[in-house]
Scaffold this motif. Structure first.
Motif, PDB file in Angstrom:
ATOM      1  N   ALA A  61       0.882  -1.130  -0.046  1.00  0.00           N
ATOM      2  CA  ALA A  61       0.121  -0.006   0.004  1.00  0.00           C
ATOM      3  C   ALA A  61       0.691   1.248  -0.084  1.00  0.00           C
ATOM      4  N   ALA A  62       2.037   1.068   0.444  1.00  0.00           N
ATOM      5  CA  ALA A  62       2.805   2.278   0.216  1.00  0.00           C
ATOM      6  C   ALA A  62       3.198   2.771  -1.073  1.00  0.00           C
ATOM      7  N   GLY A  63       3.009   1.713  -1.778  1.00  0.00           N
ATOM      8  CA  GLY A  63       3.306   1.850  -3.355  1.00  0.00           C
ATOM      9  C   GLY A  63       4.821   2.460  -3.442  1.00  0.00           C
ATOM     10  N   GLY A  64       5.191   2.149  -4.798  1.00  0.00           N
ATOM     11  CA  GLY A  64       6.738   2.120  -5.334  1.00  0.00           C
ATOM     12  C   GLY A  64       6.929   1.106  -6.387  1.00  0.00           C
ATOM     13  N   VAL A  65       8.228   1.084  -6.592  1.00  0.00           N
ATOM     14  CA  VAL A  65       8.783   0.152  -7.501  1.00  0.00           C
ATOM     15  C   VAL A  65       8.446  -1.225  -7.209  1.00  0.00           C
ATOM     16  N   ALA A  66       7.919  -2.128  -7.939  1.00  0.00           N
ATOM     17  CA  ALA A  66       7.613  -3.374  -7.493  1.00  0.00           C
ATOM     18  C   ALA A  66       7.891  -4.484  -8.586  1.00  0.00           C
ATOM     19  N   MET A  67       7.855  -5.763  -8.188  1.00  0.00           N
ATOM     20  CA  MET A  67       8.069  -6.861  -8.973  1.00  0.00           C
ATOM     21  C   MET A  67       6.645  -7.854  -8.641  1.00  0.00           C
ATOM     22  N   ALA A  68       6.421  -8.488  -9.797  1.00  0.00           N
ATOM     23  CA  ALA A  68       5.373  -9.450  -9.750  1.00  0.00           C
ATOM     24  C   ALA A  68       5.912 -10.682 -10.372  1.00  0.00           C
ATOM     25  N   GLN A  69       5.702 -11.915  -9.725  1.00  0.00           N
ATOM     26  CA  GLN A  69       5.878 -13.370 -10.425  1.00  0.00           C
ATOM     27  C   GLN A  69       4.639 -13.980 -10.685  1.00  0.00           C
ATOM     28  N   PHE A  70       4.516 -14.786 -11.401  1.00  0.00           N
ATOM     29  CA  PHE A  70       3.603 -15.519 -11.845  1.00  0.00           C
ATOM     30  C   PHE A  70       3.924 -16.926 -12.245  1.00  0.00           C
ATOM     31  N   VAL A  71       3.068 -18.183 -11.744  1.00  0.00           N
ATOM     32  CA  VAL A  71       3.255 -19.364 -12.270  1.00  0.00           C
ATOM     33  C   VAL A  71       2.053 -19.760 -12.690  1.00  0.00           C
ATOM     34  N   GLY A  72       2.026 -20.443 -13.990  1.00  0.00           N
ATOM     35  CA  GLY A  72       0.482 -20.770 -14.353  1.00  0.00           C
ATOM     36  C   GLY A  72       0.149 -22.061 -13.693  1.00  0.00           C
ATOM     37  N   LYS A  73      -1.044 -22.439 -13.749  1.00  0.00           N
ATOM     38  CA  LYS A  73      -1.525 -23.442 -13.013  1.00  0.00           C
ATOM     39  C   LYS A  73      -0.901 -25.042 -12.976  1.00  0.00           C
ATOM     40  N   GLY A  74      -0.375 -25.388 -14.622  1.00  0.00           N
ATOM     41  CA  GLY A  74       0.080 -26.372 -14.823  1.00  0.00           C
ATOM     42  C   GLY A  74       1.638 -26.425 -14.912  1.00  0.00           C
ATOM     43  N   HIS A  75       2.238 -25.210 -14.053  1.00  0.00           N
ATOM     44  CA  HIS A  75       3.596 -25.067 -14.093  1.00  0.00           C
ATOM     45  C   HIS A  75       4.173 -24.932 -15.520  1.00  0.00           C
ATOM     46  N   ASP A  76       3.416 -24.469 -16.743  1.00  0.00           N
ATOM     47  CA  ASP A  76       3.864 -24.386 -17.932  1.00  0.00           C
ATOM     48  C   ASP A  76       3.943 -22.903 -18.644  1.00  0.00           C
ATOM     49  N   PHE A  77       3.959 -22.077 -17.614  1.00  0.00           N
ATOM     50  CA  PHE A  77       3.931 -20.618 -17.997  1.00  0.00           C
ATOM     51  C   PHE A  77       4.513 -20.199 -16.860  1.00  0.00           C
ATOM     52  N   PHE A  78       5.507 -19.040 -16.890  1.00  0.00           N
ATOM     53  CA  PHE A  78       6.070 -18.058 -15.931  1.00  0.00           C
ATOM     54  C   PHE A  78       6.487 -16.840 -16.412  1.00  0.00           C
ATOM     55  N   ALA A  79       6.324 -16.118 -15.463  1.00  0.00           N
ATOM     56  CA  ALA A  79       6.308 -14.514 -15.672  1.00  0.00           C
ATOM     57  C   ALA A  79       7.095 -13.695 -14.534  1.00  0.00           C
ATOM     58  N   CYS A  80       7.807 -12.704 -14.978  1.00  0.00           N
ATOM     59  CA  CYS A  80       8.275 -11.757 -13.926  1.00  0.00           C
ATOM     60  C   CYS A  80       8.108 -10.398 -14.274  1.00  0.00           C
ATOM     61  N   LEU A  81       7.437  -9.611 -13.819  1.00  0.00           N
ATOM     62  CA  LEU A  81       6.937  -8.400 -14.116  1.00  0.00           C
ATOM     63  C   LEU A  81       7.337  -7.390 -13.357  1.00  0.00           C
ATOM     64  N   ALA A  82       8.036  -6.313 -13.912  1.00  0.00           N
ATOM     65  CA  ALA A  82       8.738  -5.110 -13.155  1.00  0.00           C
ATOM     66  C   ALA A  82       7.589  -3.937 -13.567  1.00  0.00           C
TER      67      ALA A  82
END
Length: 159
Positions: A61-82
């Motif tokens: 909630a403080a806000g700012g630069v962040a990273m998010a990671q995602f793993v698909g249900k079947g572990h067949d897709f991965f993402a790293c978002l800035a």
């Protein structure tokens, strides 16, 4: 060997489909605190933005630069978002994205919730769709070559 390497746009489109199917990411500010799992909401009218309801005192909630990671249900897709987290102040967007699944987390309703927006500045995406020959090599040993293993894209946006 795989005969087609997906374009970055195709990989990004697959990411959005996977995220709609399993709308959970690990998200955290780059301030040294750990990331935490959050349920993502998408608004088709606002590409390259993920929305996350949280408590008003949540660590993002403080806000700012962040990273998010995602793993698909079947572990067949991965993402790293800035990107950057900030408060979404548009009440129409808040109301549009609010639903029963969100309400379940906030016993006192909307007054206890904050809508955060994560504006994606770049993403790295991996689809691990191993070819048949790659699967055989995994079973019986052997080297999996890049064309047999996955699609990978580095993109400035995900829409």
């Amino acid at each position: 060997m795989a005969d087609h390497q997906d374009s970055p746009q195709e990989v990004a489109a697959k990411f959005l489909a996977k995220l709609k199917d399993s709308p959970f990411v690990m998200i955290g500010l780059t301030d040294g605190q750990h990331s935490e799992p959050m349920n993502v909401k998408l608004d088709d009218d606002q590409p390259n933005t993920l929305f996350v309801f949280s408590a008003k005192d949540n660590r993002i909630a403080a806000g700012g630069v962040a990273m998010a990671q995602f793993v698909g249900k079947g572990h067949d897709f991965f993402a790293c978002l800035a990107g950057t987290v900030s408060e979404e102040t548009d009440r129409a967007t808040f109301d549009k994205l609010w639903d029963n699944r969100v309400e379940a987390w906030f016993p006192n309703g909307k007054q206890d919730a904050r809508l955060n927006r994560f504006d994606v500045s770049s993403a790295e995406l991996w689809e691990t769709d191993v070819s048949v020959s790659g699967r055989l090599k995994m079973l019986f040993g052997g080297t999996i070559h890049a064309g047999e293993s996955s699609s990978h894209a580095v993109v400035d946006s995900v829409a």
